[in-house]
Design a protein around this motif. Structure first.
Motif, PDB file in Angstrom:
ATOM      1  N   LEU A  37       0.858  -1.188   0.000  1.00  0.00           N
ATOM      2  CA  LEU A  37       0.000   0.000   0.000  1.00  0.00           C
ATOM      3  C   LEU A  37       0.887   1.228   0.000  1.00  0.00           C
ATOM      4  CD1 LEU A  37      -2.559  -0.997   2.807  1.00  0.00           C
ATOM      5  CD2 LEU A  37      -2.927  -1.147   0.339  1.00  0.00           C
ATOM      6  N   THR A  38       0.447   2.294  -0.663  1.00  0.00           N
ATOM      7  CA  THR A  38       1.236   3.531  -0.708  1.00  0.00           C
ATOM      8  C   THR A  38       0.312   4.751  -0.703  1.00  0.00           C
ATOM      9  OG1 THR A  38       1.258   3.659  -3.141  1.00  0.00           O
ATOM     10  CG2 THR A  38       3.042   2.423  -2.098  1.00  0.00           C
ATOM     11  N   GLY A  39       0.956   5.901  -0.600  1.00  0.00           N
ATOM     12  CA  GLY A  39       0.279   7.176  -0.816  1.00  0.00           C
ATOM     13  C   GLY A  39      -0.888   7.449   0.103  1.00  0.00           C
ATOM     14  N   SER A  40      -1.900   8.142  -0.454  1.00  0.00           N
ATOM     15  CA  SER A  40      -3.050   8.575   0.331  1.00  0.00           C
ATOM     16  C   SER A  40      -3.889   7.401   0.816  1.00  0.00           C
ATOM     17  CB  SER A  40      -3.914   9.537  -0.484  1.00  0.00           C
ATOM     18  OG  SER A  40      -4.333   8.929  -1.700  1.00  0.00           O
ATOM     19  N   VAL A  41      -3.893   6.296   0.066  1.00  0.00           N
ATOM     20  CA  VAL A  41      -4.620   5.104   0.500  1.00  0.00           C
ATOM     21  C   VAL A  41      -4.018   4.580   1.803  1.00  0.00           C
ATOM     22  CG1 VAL A  41      -5.154   2.697  -0.039  1.00  0.00           C
ATOM     23  CG2 VAL A  41      -5.420   4.458  -1.802  1.00  0.00           C
TER      24      VAL A  41
ATOM     25  N   ARG B 123      -5.493  -7.759  -1.045  1.00  0.00           N
ATOM     26  CA  ARG B 123      -4.847  -7.710  -2.356  1.00  0.00           C
ATOM     27  C   ARG B 123      -3.974  -6.461  -2.403  1.00  0.00           C
ATOM     28  NH1 ARG B 123      -9.116  -6.189  -7.078  1.00  0.00           N
ATOM     29  NH2 ARG B 123      -7.139  -5.908  -8.168  1.00  0.00           N
ATOM     30  N   ASP B 124      -3.150  -6.354  -3.446  1.00  0.00           N
ATOM     31  CA  ASP B 124      -2.356  -5.147  -3.614  1.00  0.00           C
ATOM     32  C   ASP B 124      -3.254  -3.951  -3.919  1.00  0.00           C
ATOM     33  OD1 ASP B 124       0.218  -6.257  -3.305  1.00  0.00           O
ATOM     34  OD2 ASP B 124       0.302  -6.864  -5.407  1.00  0.00           O
ATOM     35  N   GLN B 125      -2.781  -2.786  -3.567  1.00  0.00           N
ATOM     36  CA  GLN B 125      -3.416  -1.545  -4.020  1.00  0.00           C
ATOM     37  C   GLN B 125      -3.489  -1.582  -5.553  1.00  0.00           C
ATOM     38  OE1 GLN B 125      -1.912   1.951  -2.032  1.00  0.00           O
ATOM     39  NE2 GLN B 125      -1.948   3.112  -3.949  1.00  0.00           N
ATOM     40  N   TYR B 126      -4.548  -1.062  -6.147  1.00  0.00           N
ATOM     41  CA  TYR B 126      -4.717  -1.181  -7.602  1.00  0.00           C
ATOM     42  C   TYR B 126      -5.432   0.055  -8.152  1.00  0.00           C
ATOM     43  CZ  TYR B 126      -9.458  -2.596  -6.244  1.00  0.00           C
ATOM     44  OH  TYR B 126     -10.713  -2.630  -5.702  1.00  0.00           O
ATOM     45  N   LEU B 127      -5.372   0.198  -9.461  1.00  0.00           N
ATOM     46  CA  LEU B 127      -6.039   1.313 -10.133  1.00  0.00           C
ATOM     47  C   LEU B 127      -7.458   0.924 -10.510  1.00  0.00           C
ATOM     48  CD1 LEU B 127      -3.185   2.651 -12.457  1.00  0.00           C
ATOM     49  CD2 LEU B 127      -4.202   3.836 -10.488  1.00  0.00           C
ATOM     50  N   LEU B 128      -8.420   1.773 -10.156  1.00  0.00           N
ATOM     51  CA  LEU B 128      -9.822   1.584 -10.499  1.00  0.00           C
ATOM     52  C   LEU B 128     -10.321   2.867 -11.144  1.00  0.00           C
ATOM     53  CD1 LEU B 128     -12.400  -0.186 -10.282  1.00  0.00           C
ATOM     54  CD2 LEU B 128     -12.832   0.928  -8.073  1.00  0.00           C
ATOM     55  N   ASN B 129     -10.673   2.777 -12.421  1.00  0.00           N
ATOM     56  CA  ASN B 129     -11.091   3.969 -13.175  1.00  0.00           C
ATOM     57  C   ASN B 129     -10.023   5.065 -13.108  1.00  0.00           C
ATOM     58  OD1 ASN B 129     -13.607   2.753 -13.777  1.00  0.00           O
ATOM     59  ND2 ASN B 129     -14.460   3.456 -11.814  1.00  0.00           N
ATOM     60  N   GLY B 130      -8.746   4.629 -13.170  1.00  0.00           N
ATOM     61  CA  GLY B 130      -7.654   5.577 -13.191  1.00  0.00           C
ATOM     62  C   GLY B 130      -7.268   6.139 -11.837  1.00  0.00           C
ATOM     63  N   ALA B 131      -7.868   5.661 -10.744  1.00  0.00           N
ATOM     64  CA  ALA B 131      -7.553   6.174  -9.409  1.00  0.00           C
ATOM     65  C   ALA B 131      -7.249   4.990  -8.487  1.00  0.00           C
ATOM     66  CB  ALA B 131      -8.710   6.995  -8.869  1.00  0.00           C
ATOM     67  N   TRP B 132      -6.491   5.266  -7.425  1.00  0.00           N
ATOM     68  CA  TRP B 132      -6.067   4.194  -6.536  1.00  0.00           C
ATOM     69  C   TRP B 132      -7.200   3.688  -5.648  1.00  0.00           C
ATOM     70  CZ3 TRP B 132      -2.061   1.614  -7.772  1.00  0.00           C
ATOM     71  CH2 TRP B 132      -0.924   2.230  -8.299  1.00  0.00           C
ATOM     72  N   ALA B 133      -7.199   2.345  -5.453  1.00  0.00           N
ATOM     73  CA  ALA B 133      -8.182   1.694  -4.594  1.00  0.00           C
ATOM     74  C   ALA B 133      -7.518   0.542  -3.865  1.00  0.00           C
ATOM     75  CB  ALA B 133      -9.361   1.186  -5.419  1.00  0.00           C
ATOM     76  N   ALA B 134      -8.147   0.086  -2.802  1.00  0.00           N
ATOM     77  CA  ALA B 134      -7.620  -1.051  -2.048  1.00  0.00           C
ATOM     78  C   ALA B 134      -8.760  -1.777  -1.353  1.00  0.00           C
ATOM     79  CB  ALA B 134      -6.590  -0.587  -1.016  1.00  0.00           C
ATOM     80  N   ASP B 135      -8.628  -3.105  -1.235  1.00  0.00           N
ATOM     81  CA  ASP B 135      -9.643  -3.938  -0.597  1.00  0.00           C
ATOM     82  C   ASP B 135      -9.091  -4.563   0.670  1.00  0.00           C
ATOM     83  OD1 ASP B 135     -11.360  -3.366  -2.693  1.00  0.00           O
ATOM     84  OD2 ASP B 135     -10.786  -5.158  -3.826  1.00  0.00           O
ATOM     85  N   PHE B 136      -9.964  -4.675   1.683  1.00  0.00           N
ATOM     86  CA  PHE B 136      -9.565  -5.165   2.992  1.00  0.00           C
ATOM     87  C   PHE B 136     -10.567  -6.195   3.503  1.00  0.00           C
ATOM     88  CE2 PHE B 136      -8.039  -0.910   2.298  1.00  0.00           C
ATOM     89  CZ  PHE B 136      -6.712  -0.960   2.695  1.00  0.00           C
ATOM     90  N   GLU B 137     -10.254  -6.807   4.640  1.00  0.00           N
ATOM     91  CA  GLU B 137     -11.142  -7.798   5.240  1.00  0.00           C
ATOM     92  C   GLU B 137     -12.535  -7.233   5.496  1.00  0.00           C
ATOM     93  OE1 GLU B 137      -8.891 -10.735   8.170  1.00  0.00           O
ATOM     94  OE2 GLU B 137      -8.259  -8.660   8.542  1.00  0.00           O
ATOM     95  N   GLY B 138     -12.609  -5.991   5.962  1.00  0.00           N
ATOM     96  CA  GLY B 138     -13.895  -5.442   6.374  1.00  0.00           C
ATOM     97  C   GLY B 138     -14.404  -4.285   5.543  1.00  0.00           C
ATOM     98  N   GLY B 139     -13.767  -4.027   4.403  1.00  0.00           N
ATOM     99  CA  GLY B 139     -14.238  -2.903   3.594  1.00  0.00           C
ATOM    100  C   GLY B 139     -13.276  -2.577   2.481  1.00  0.00           C
ATOM    101  N   SER B 140     -13.325  -1.335   1.998  1.00  0.00           N
ATOM    102  CA  SER B 140     -12.481  -0.919   0.885  1.00  0.00           C
ATOM    103  C   SER B 140     -12.198   0.575   0.977  1.00  0.00           C
ATOM    104  CB  SER B 140     -13.155  -1.242  -0.449  1.00  0.00           C
ATOM    105  OG  SER B 140     -14.397  -0.556  -0.556  1.00  0.00           O
ATOM    106  N   VAL B 141     -11.173   0.989   0.254  1.00  0.00           N
ATOM    107  CA  VAL B 141     -10.821   2.400   0.136  1.00  0.00           C
ATOM    108  C   VAL B 141     -10.831   2.749  -1.340  1.00  0.00           C
ATOM    109  CG1 VAL B 141      -9.011   4.125   0.477  1.00  0.00           C
ATOM    110  CG2 VAL B 141      -9.445   2.410   2.248  1.00  0.00           C
ATOM    111  N   ARG B 142     -11.495   3.841  -1.697  1.00  0.00           N
ATOM    112  CA  ARG B 142     -11.608   4.282  -3.086  1.00  0.00           C
ATOM    113  C   ARG B 142     -11.212   5.748  -3.193  1.00  0.00           C
ATOM    114  NH1 ARG B 142     -11.972  -0.461  -3.429  1.00  0.00           N
ATOM    115  NH2 ARG B 142     -13.656  -1.744  -4.290  1.00  0.00           N
ATOM    116  N   THR B 143     -10.634   6.090  -4.322  1.00  0.00           N
ATOM    117  CA  THR B 143     -10.348   7.493  -4.609  1.00  0.00           C
ATOM    118  C   THR B 143     -11.407   7.987  -5.588  1.00  0.00           C
ATOM    119  OG1 THR B 143      -7.982   7.052  -4.340  1.00  0.00           O
ATOM    120  CG2 THR B 143      -8.602   9.140  -5.365  1.00  0.00           C
ATOM    121  N   VAL B 144     -12.228   8.944  -5.145  1.00  0.00           N
ATOM    122  CA  VAL B 144     -13.345   9.448  -5.946  1.00  0.00           C
ATOM    123  C   VAL B 144     -13.170  10.954  -6.127  1.00  0.00           C
ATOM    124  CG1 VAL B 144     -15.849   9.658  -6.136  1.00  0.00           C
ATOM    125  CG2 VAL B 144     -14.847   7.651  -5.000  1.00  0.00           C
TER     126      VAL B 144
END
Length: 422
Positions: free
Chosen positions: A369-373, A392-413
């Motif tokens: 994981l890196t950056g603002s995520v 899973r690794d941090q990944y690009l979703l619609n050109g922005a960083w996202a990450a998935d976790f056991e209990g939720g997710s982080v999205r850049t909107v």
């Protein structure tokens, strides 16, 4: 041990797997995945064992079937020594003491080589292919091993009654029980048996003892004669460079981390890597292989172990052929930490780097994981929060960083980081 035509005696070798116990200097027990039986208390007695292709006793050399092999041994005090051989199938043999040697008493500081010059037997690598271990057990008193092995008639080598590494360890623990707590110590050397060329599988060998017979010459080109084992080379020290100088940041890190318990022995010199230094270590038990990393300009070095190290180097290989740290993470900026069990029942490891972090669990794997995520995740409490560990690794979703976790997710909107529960 089995008797074969022409007087051949087959001895399965406990030779193999990297070293496990104590060196010939005083020190605490070192337990690794290669350990068979280790004295848990500190001892002044020490023993070293090695094979002729690896005088350091800390490698895992490869032998071809039919090659001769010799074993070196040294103790730092007068001791009685027992050499067991365990092969890939778990078959065990005792080849010292034997009826070709006068005694298994070894004088302090004297290097013994088996077979000695002029001995009435030779050691020849046989089969099966795989990983072998050679266990040396030194004791201050002569041991009664009648429940483990016995000599039948005038045979040169004893028949061993146990099979399997665990059974050997159990039997030896009973044998050494009457001794003082610091009255015994062990060491393990390892080798593989198989082709030295395109050998895709593991290689382990049976050692064939041929009394009174020289090793037959190869039909084509004879294999080069192997020199007798030399005295073990000096062990590389933490922070030591090849020119003999020391990187003090690594020396301090090794002490800070109780390196004998978490890093083990150095397997390389401190060497340039990218714009800094790194040094490789064998690791201890569950910690796995390890490195110390010292970034240029930093006053401190830090350790990375096991699953985190494996992923860190995999990212470096993918980015730059492992010639320097992976850019998405950079150099280690803190010591690796063990993360206790969270509300999802998951525990794992955490590694902090200049540009990001690695989180590793047995359940999910190791991810970056890196950056603002990462900043948002850690601001919520990281793996101890409702998000838990990354899956899973941090990944690009619609050109922005996202990450998935056991209990939720982080999205850049729209440039803003948002957190979602499951």
């Amino acid at each position: 041990m089995r008797t074969h035509p022409k007087g051949r005696l087959t001895v399965t070798a406990l030779l193999g797997l990297s070293v496990a116990a104590m060196t010939a200097s005083a020190g605490p027990a070192k337990i690794t995945a290669q350990s068979i039986i280790v004295n848990p208390v500190e001892t002044k007695l020490g023993v070293q064992v090695w094979v002729n292709r690896d005088p350091s006793g800390r490698g895992n050399p490869v032998y071809r079937k039919g090659e001769t092999i010799s074993v070196g041994l040294k103790t730092n005090q007068d001791a009685y020594v027992y050499l067991f051989n365990v092969n890939a199938n778990g078959e065990i043999d005792l080849f010292f003491p034997n009826n070709y040697e006068e005694s298994n008493f070894v004088q302090a500081g004297v290097t013994r080589v088996f077979p000695a010059r002029g001995a009435k037997y030779t050691l020849t690598v046989g089969g099966p292919n795989g990983q072998d271990k050679l266990l040396a057990l030194a004791s201050t008193r002569e041991l009664n091993i009648d429940d483990i092995a016995e000599f039948a008639g005038s045979q040169g080598f004893a028949d061993v009654k146990v099979q399997g590494q665990e059974n050997l360890a159990r039997a030896l623990s009973i044998v050494v029980n009457p001794l003082p707590a610091d009255g015994w110590v062990t060491d393990v050397a390892t080798f593989r048996v198989g082709n030295t060329g395109n050998n895709r599988g593991g290689a382990t060998g049976t050692v064939t003892m041929t009394p009174g017979q020289p090793t037959p010459a190869q039909p084509s080109q004879p294999a080069p004669q192997q020199p007798a084992p030399a005295q073990p080379v000096t062990q590389i020290q933490p922070g030591e460079r090849q020119d003999g100088d020391f990187d003090q940041a690594m020396v301090q890190a090794y002490d800070r981390l109780k390196g004998e318990e978490s890093l083990g022995e150095a397997t390389s010199y401190a060497a340039p890597w990218g714009d800094g230094l790194w040094q490789k270590f064998r690791g201890v038990g569950a910690y796995g292989d390890a490195v110390l990393l010292h970034a240029n300009g930093s006053s401190r070095a830090y350790a990375v172990h096991g699953m985190l190290l494996e992923r860190y180097l995999a990212l470096a290989r993918a980015e730059n052929g492992a010639t320097r740290p992976p850019s998405r993470l950079g150099w280690a900026a803190g010591d690796e930490k063990v993360i206790p069990r969270n509300s999802y029942g998951t525990s794992g490891l955490y590694g902090f780097f200049q540009n990001g972090a690695l989180y590793g669990t047995e359940k999910y794997g190791t991810f970056w994981l890196t950056g603002s995520v990462l900043k948002t995740y850690q601001g919520l409490g990281g793996s101890g929060s409702f998000l838990g560990f990354p899956t899973r690794d941090q990944y690009l979703l619609n050109g922005a960083w996202a990450a998935d976790f056991e209990g939720g997710s982080v999205r850049t909107v729209n440039g803003a980081v948002k957190v979602y529960r499951k």
